[in-house]
Design a protein around this motif. Structure first.
Motif: not given
Length: 327
Positions: A90-93, A135-142
């Protein structure tokens, strides 16, 4: 439960924002962002596509769904459903949402490093497959962040809070269906080590879980109507009452369970869609002229379908409890 996760997070975020003095548009916007983040953990089902790759046409449609969900069990509700991962993501996003400023590049780089660290952690803790879905989670959040930055004026802090609420609200909806989420990945946690059983009868358990899903959808409907100053009751057409005929299905088909629910879910949703979509004349309940605005038509269609499904569930449950279950 995919839909319920997003709509519950949307409704709570939107209603809280309105309570705190936000405009209707702003409340709906932050609710939509929270809902998108609440749906994000289920990106891990993308791996289940390998199950479809192994499916044979001869196995039939039911075989396709079985292959899909069997493959999903390898990683579903693990790393992406962890509140620990959510607390870092969350803080990364939020950092990725920093717009033009002297520190924007550094902030976005820090957000990227945090997400990269989560992928590395998943790789070390649980192997390649966990790292892949992370990685999919990170890309999706981005992608959610990028869309929010382009289309909304939400601040990075607000996007962070919307992400945190969405990610942390998600696992609770999985407690009554399937296996419980891996709450504290990468750490062990004794919290809810097994599914929460709502009733000893597996069919009643499924009906109760379905009712919880419907409640989340109704909450979202209440939020939309309240924020757009519409009457929820007036938007429901009386043809929703046709859903009551679904009760006879309890006498005619195999009682559904979590393990075999496709025939129940598809048929009850089909009843709702027919009740909502079939329009013979302009709705008299709204008191509008024949040239009804498309947004109003969509609202009436959706709420009528939702009401029909709710009535169908209630009548099915009543018939099942009174006429099917052993006395």
């Amino acid at each position: 439960m995919f839909l319920g996760h997003a709509l519950f997070a949307f409704a709570v975020a939107a209603l809280v924002a309105q309570r705190r003095g936000w405009t209707a548009r702003g409340a709906l916007t932050v609710g939509a962002v929270a809902g998108a983040f609440a749906a994000l953990p289920d990106v891990d089902v993308a791996y289940a596509l390998v199950g479809l790759a192994e499916w044979q046409v001869a196995d039939g449609a039911l075989g396709a769904s079985t292959a899909f969900w069997d493959a999903s069990r390898a990683v579903h509700r693990s790393v992406t459903h962890s509140v620990v991962v959510g607390a870092v993501a969350a803080p990364a996003f939020g950092l990725l949402a920093v717009r033009r400023s002297d520190r924007a590049r550094a902030a976005r780089a820090s957000g990227g490093l945090l997400l990269t660290g989560l992928v590395a952690l998943a790789l070390v803790a649980d192997g390649t497959l966990a790292a892949f879905v992370t990685a999919l989670f990170a890309v999706g959040g981005a992608l959610v962040v990028g869309t929010a930055v382009r289309l909304t004026p939400l601040s990075p802090a607000t996007i962070f809070l919307a992400a945190l609420w969405g990610l942390w609200s998600h696992p609770w909806g999985d407690l009554v269906t399937g296996s419980p989420p891996d709450w504290a990945f990468p750490f062990e946690s004794p919290l809810f080590a097994s599914r929460v059983v709502l009733h000893s009868d597996p069919t009643v358990h499924l009906l109760a879980a379905f009712a919880i899903e419907l409640a989340a959808v109704w909450l979202a409907a209440v939020a939309v109507c309240r924020l757009t100053d519409r009457s929820l009751a007036a938007a429901v057409n009386r043809r929703a009452a046709v859903g009551a005929t679904y009760g006879v299905a309890a006498l005619a088909v195999t009682p559904p369970t979590l393990e075999l629910s496709y025939h129940f879910v598809f048929s009850i949703l089909g009843v709702g869609l027919l009740c909502g979509a079939v329009r013979t004349v302009p709705s008299p309940t709204l008191g509008l002229p024949s040239r009804t605005p498309s947004a109003t038509v969509l609202l009436e269609t959706g709420l009528t379908a939702l009401a029909a499904v709710t009535i169908a569930l209630a009548t099915y449950a009543a018939v099942y409890l009174l006429a099917v279950t052993p006395t």
